[in-house]
Design an enzyme around this catalytic site. Structure first.
Site, PDB file in Angstrom:
ATOM      1  N   HIS A   1       0.834  -1.213   0.000  1.00  0.00           N
ATOM      2  CA  HIS A   1       0.000   0.000   0.000  1.00  0.00           C
ATOM      3  C   HIS A   1       0.864   1.256   0.000  1.00  0.00           C
ATOM      4  CE1 HIS A   1      -2.791  -3.079   1.445  1.00  0.00           C
ATOM      5  NE2 HIS A   1      -3.778  -2.287   1.070  1.00  0.00           N
ATOM      6  N   HIS A   2       2.129   1.141  -0.417  1.00  0.00           N
ATOM      7  CA  HIS A   2       2.972   2.349  -0.366  1.00  0.00           C
ATOM      8  C   HIS A   2       2.474   3.408  -1.337  1.00  0.00           C
ATOM      9  CE1 HIS A   2       4.666   0.532  -3.949  1.00  0.00           C
ATOM     10  NE2 HIS A   2       5.319   1.648  -4.196  1.00  0.00           N
ATOM     11  N   ARG A   3       1.732   2.981  -2.349  1.00  0.00           N
ATOM     12  CA  ARG A   3       1.003   3.924  -3.215  1.00  0.00           C
ATOM     13  C   ARG A   3      -0.393   3.362  -3.421  1.00  0.00           C
ATOM     14  NH1 ARG A   3       4.667   7.351  -4.229  1.00  0.00           N
ATOM     15  NH2 ARG A   3       6.625   6.952  -5.303  1.00  0.00           N
TER      16      ARG A   3
ATOM     17  N   LYS B   1       6.768  -4.232 -10.524  1.00  0.00           N
ATOM     18  CA  LYS B   1       6.524  -3.797 -11.900  1.00  0.00           C
ATOM     19  C   LYS B   1       6.111  -2.334 -11.953  1.00  0.00           C
ATOM     20  CE  LYS B   1       4.588  -7.227 -13.795  1.00  0.00           C
ATOM     21  NZ  LYS B   1       3.613  -8.233 -14.238  1.00  0.00           N
TER      22      LYS B   1
ATOM     23  N   LYS C   1      -3.163  -8.567  -6.876  1.00  0.00           N
ATOM     24  CA  LYS C   1      -3.517  -9.564  -7.896  1.00  0.00           C
ATOM     25  C   LYS C   1      -4.702 -10.360  -7.400  1.00  0.00           C
ATOM     26  CE  LYS C   1      -1.944 -11.137 -11.903  1.00  0.00           C
ATOM     27  NZ  LYS C   1      -1.181 -10.357 -12.889  1.00  0.00           N
TER      28      LYS C   1
ATOM     29  N   SER D   1      -2.903   0.630 -18.440  1.00  0.00           N
ATOM     30  CA  SER D   1      -4.017   0.605 -17.478  1.00  0.00           C
ATOM     31  C   SER D   1      -4.018   1.900 -16.661  1.00  0.00           C
ATOM     32  CB  SER D   1      -3.872  -0.578 -16.517  1.00  0.00           C
ATOM     33  OG  SER D   1      -4.456  -1.726 -17.083  1.00  0.00           O
TER      34      SER D   1
HETATM   35  P1  NAD Z   1      -4.585 -15.196 -22.148  1.00  0.00           P
HETATM   36  O1  NAD Z   1      -5.492 -16.039 -21.373  1.00  0.00           O
HETATM   37  O2  NAD Z   1      -5.139 -14.139 -23.030  1.00  0.00           O
HETATM   38  O3  NAD Z   1      -3.624 -16.084 -23.064  1.00  0.00           O
HETATM   39  C1  NAD Z   1      -2.908 -17.191 -22.626  1.00  0.00           C
HETATM   40  C2  NAD Z   1      -2.828 -18.169 -23.778  1.00  0.00           C
HETATM   41  O4  NAD Z   1      -1.965 -19.241 -23.428  1.00  0.00           O
HETATM   42  C3  NAD Z   1      -4.183 -18.778 -24.113  1.00  0.00           C
HETATM   43  O5  NAD Z   1      -4.431 -18.640 -25.497  1.00  0.00           O
HETATM   44  C4  NAD Z   1      -4.024 -20.238 -23.683  1.00  0.00           C
HETATM   45  O6  NAD Z   1      -4.801 -21.136 -24.465  1.00  0.00           O
HETATM   46  C5  NAD Z   1      -2.540 -20.449 -23.896  1.00  0.00           C
HETATM   47  N1  NAD Z   1      -1.990 -21.572 -23.148  1.00  0.00           N
HETATM   48  C6  NAD Z   1      -2.434 -22.162 -22.021  1.00  0.00           C
HETATM   49  N2  NAD Z   1      -1.623 -23.170 -21.639  1.00  0.00           N
HETATM   50  C7  NAD Z   1      -0.635 -23.223 -22.565  1.00  0.00           C
HETATM   51  C8  NAD Z   1       0.504 -24.044 -22.736  1.00  0.00           C
HETATM   52  N3  NAD Z   1       0.793 -25.022 -21.889  1.00  0.00           N
HETATM   53  N4  NAD Z   1       1.322 -23.804 -23.799  1.00  0.00           N
HETATM   54  C9  NAD Z   1       1.047 -22.819 -24.662  1.00  0.00           C
HETATM   55  N5  NAD Z   1      -0.039 -22.010 -24.545  1.00  0.00           N
HETATM   56  C10 NAD Z   1      -0.861 -22.218 -23.517  1.00  0.00           C
HETATM   57  O7  NAD Z   1      -3.567 -14.587 -21.085  1.00  0.00           O
HETATM   58  P2  NAD Z   1      -2.641 -13.315 -21.255  1.00  0.00           P
HETATM   59  O8  NAD Z   1      -3.369 -12.143 -20.741  1.00  0.00           O
HETATM   60  O9  NAD Z   1      -2.064 -13.290 -22.626  1.00  0.00           O
HETATM   61  O10 NAD Z   1      -1.510 -13.652 -20.173  1.00  0.00           O
HETATM   62  C11 NAD Z   1      -0.411 -14.486 -20.486  1.00  0.00           C
HETATM   63  C12 NAD Z   1       0.691 -14.225 -19.484  1.00  0.00           C
HETATM   64  O11 NAD Z   1       1.067 -12.842 -19.535  1.00  0.00           O
HETATM   65  C13 NAD Z   1       0.323 -14.493 -18.017  1.00  0.00           C
HETATM   66  O12 NAD Z   1       1.461 -14.958 -17.341  1.00  0.00           O
HETATM   67  C14 NAD Z   1      -0.049 -13.123 -17.501  1.00  0.00           C
HETATM   68  O13 NAD Z   1       0.099 -13.008 -16.112  1.00  0.00           O
HETATM   69  C15 NAD Z   1       0.961 -12.268 -18.235  1.00  0.00           C
HETATM   70  N6  NAD Z   1       0.598 -10.853 -18.348  1.00  0.00           N
HETATM   71  C16 NAD Z   1      -0.558 -10.473 -18.931  1.00  0.00           C
HETATM   72  C17 NAD Z   1      -0.858  -9.118 -19.045  1.00  0.00           C
HETATM   73  C18 NAD Z   1      -2.085  -8.611 -19.753  1.00  0.00           C
HETATM   74  O14 NAD Z   1      -2.177  -7.405 -19.976  1.00  0.00           O
HETATM   75  N7  NAD Z   1      -3.003  -9.450 -20.152  1.00  0.00           N
HETATM   76  C19 NAD Z   1       0.015  -8.166 -18.511  1.00  0.00           C
HETATM   77  C20 NAD Z   1       1.195  -8.588 -17.915  1.00  0.00           C
HETATM   78  C21 NAD Z   1       1.471  -9.944 -17.838  1.00  0.00           C
END
Ligand code: NAD
Length: 477
Positions: free
Chosen positions: A69-71, A99, A111, A368
């Site tokens: 909660h620092h921000r 991040k 989260k 965001s």
């Molecule tokens: P998403 O659900 O849109 O996409 C994930 C994809 O991975 C899906 O299409 C899924 O079918 C596929 N998948 C699942 N298991 C798999 C496997 N074993 N091998 C290959 N593909 C597989 O999710 P996202 O939002 O793209 O998030 C992906 C990663 O990025 C996560 O670790 C998330 O925390 C991180 N992330 C997302 C955001 C964001 O803005 N969405 C931001 C920062 C970090």
């Protein structure tokens, strides 16, 4: 003969993040106890809630962790996956704190997640689950424009964010800033142009910066530009699809493999990402994409020989089990926590440049932040100055042409006077954020001789910034 024992690798993400933090913390000087406070997760809410689906009552488990909660407000995605658990959510909340600090986004880290596989539910059922989970968060003050602001993550997207916003609005009638309670909404519902692509685009901005810096290229024995580089992507979801698409469309990179949950498609000559997306829309899977080879194992995408490997699915994908078969020059961590510490050590020894999650995927939270400020200002970016800016540039072009008695070539002219929309402004802010953050991290890596990897430098950057906030604000009472 003594039995050989093989140490089992610890795959608990919370332990892994904690280890990464400790590795960096020894380079940061802060008063006793403050490092522990920065590392600790402030609070976690676990809820079990029922949802009636057909004639059945189903119980779901949901979490929202507030790491720091620092921000305020706190910020972080909501994930829907069968693997969601408390330790994972706490670890991901910690990564959000670091991040935000690295990207200079003024939020604390949080989260959330619900343990479910979205593929097993209809849209109507997911809406019920999402609305009920939102109501649980409201009841415990774990959501609100000035408190805690979720966003999309694995398994969720614009659709879920719209349901969250609408539920929050129903509970807070007449409050002006309700739409700022969540980001990643559809543009027509208070979202922002460029958010969907933001994490992927941020990754591309970071990669471009790497190839612009001779000292980085030299250290990691890289050369050239992104053009023609062989890229393998694991996960063709929000992040993976956009990063692959932008690298393919704008940078001329060669996408040699794409992995999904049910298979990997490989083509050493390069995959047309737009055609692959069309194929997936048509058939429901990337399997059988014409012209490429389909391999049955999703993990194969990680083991293809390439220049840049982009895991963009889930954590613990690169471990002691496959680290010997990873053949890349750059490991770009689009997903959170894709590499275990032992695999990381092994790859660093091989001279691989690892761009860590806490820096590399911060484009999502950055945009965001832009969406949140747009929501609380109640006005689209550029609305006031767009026309004025265009008139001024047009006048400048005309005056220059008159002065030199020559007309700019048409393409150059159109580019000089083109409309600058919200997405251009968002992308400009995103690029500025990714480039500045890289410079700050690299400066730490260069200055502190013992730091030999980008992740440790990034953690040092984050810990220093969060520490500074504590020192300046003091601790209540
Ligand atoms: P998403 O659900 O849109 O996409 C994930 C994809 O991975 C899906 O299409 C899924 O079918 C596929 N998948 C699942 N298991 C798999 C496997 N074993 N091998 C290959 N593909 C597989 O999710 P996202 O939002 O793209 O998030 C992906 C990663 O990025 C996560 O670790 C998330 O925390 C991180 N992330 C997302 C955001 C964001 O803005 N969405 C931001 C920062 C970090």
């Amino acid at each position: 003969m003594a039995k050989k024992t093989v140490a089992v690798e610890d795959l608990n993400l919370n332990n892994i993040v904690s280890q990464q933090f400790d590795r960096a913390a020894r380079f940061v000087k802060l008063p006793e106890g403050l490092l522990e406070q920065i590392k600790a997760c402030n609070n976690v809410y676990h809820v079990q809630f029922p949802v009636k689906i057909g004639d059945r009552y189903m119980i779901f488990h949901g979490w929202r962790a507030e790491h720091s909660h620092h921000r305020k407000p706190l910020k972080g995605g909501i994930r829907y996956s069968r693997m969601v658990n408390q330790d994972e959510i706490m670890a991901l909340a910690a990564l959000m704190t670091y991040k935000c600090a690295i990207a200079n986004v003024p939020f604390g880290g949080s989260k959330g997640g619900v343990r479910l596989s979205p593929r097993e539910y209809t849209s109507e059922q997911l809406e019920k689950i999402t609305r009920r989970f939102t109501a649980e968060l409201i009841a415990k003050n774990f959501i609100g424009p000035g408190i805690n602001v979720p966003a999309p993550d694995y398994g969720t997207g614009e659709r879920e964010m719209a349901w969250i916003a609408d539920t929050y609005d129903a509970f807070h009638p007449g409050q002006l800033d309700n739409m700022a309670c969540v980001t990643g909404k559809p543009v027509s519902q208070g979202g922002i142009h460029g958010r969907k692509e933001a994490t992927g685009r941020g990754i591309v901005f970071a990669l471009r910066e790497v190839f612009r810096r001779p000292e980085v290229l030299q250290k990691y024995r890289l050369s050239g530009s992104l053009e023609g580089k062989r890229v393998a992507v694991q996960g063709f979801g929000n992040v993976g699809y956009h990063v692959a698409k932008i690298l393919f469309d704008e940078d001329g990179a060669k996408i040699v493999a794409v992995g999904e949950w049910d298979c990997t498609v490989v083509h050493p000559g390069g995959i047309d990402v737009n055609a692959l997306d069309a194929h997936r829309r048509e058939t429901g899977s990337i399997q059988g994409f014409p012209g490429a080879e389909t391999l049955p194992d999703p993990g194969d995408s990680l083991e293809v020989e390439c220049d840049i490997l982009i895991p963009a699915a889930l954590e613990n994908q690169i471990t002691t089990a496959n680290m010997d078969r990873i053949r890349c020059r750059i490991l770009a961590e689009a997903a959170n926590g894709p590499t275990t510490p032992r695999a990381e050590e092994h790859l660093l020894e091989k001279g691989v440049l690892i761009l860590p999650d806490i820096y590399l995927n911060s484009g999502g939270v950055t945009v965001s932040y832009f969406e949140w400020t747009k929501n609380i200002s109640h006005m689209r970016y550029g609305r006031l100055e767009k026309r004025l800016d265009e008139y001024q540039r047009t006048n400048l072009v005309r005056a220059t042409e008159e002065l030199v008695q020559r007309r700019f070539p048409e393409e150059v002219r159109q580019n000089l006077i083109r409309e600058i929309g919200e997405e251009d402004l968002v992308n400009s802010g995103l690029e500025e954020t990714m480039v500045t953050a890289f410079r700050e991290i690299w400066e730490i890596q260069e200055r502190i001789e013992e730091i030999q990897d980008v992740r440790t430098a990034a953690y040092v950057d984050a810990i220093q910034k969060v520490g500074k906030a504590y020192l300046e604000l003091g601790v209540f009472p």
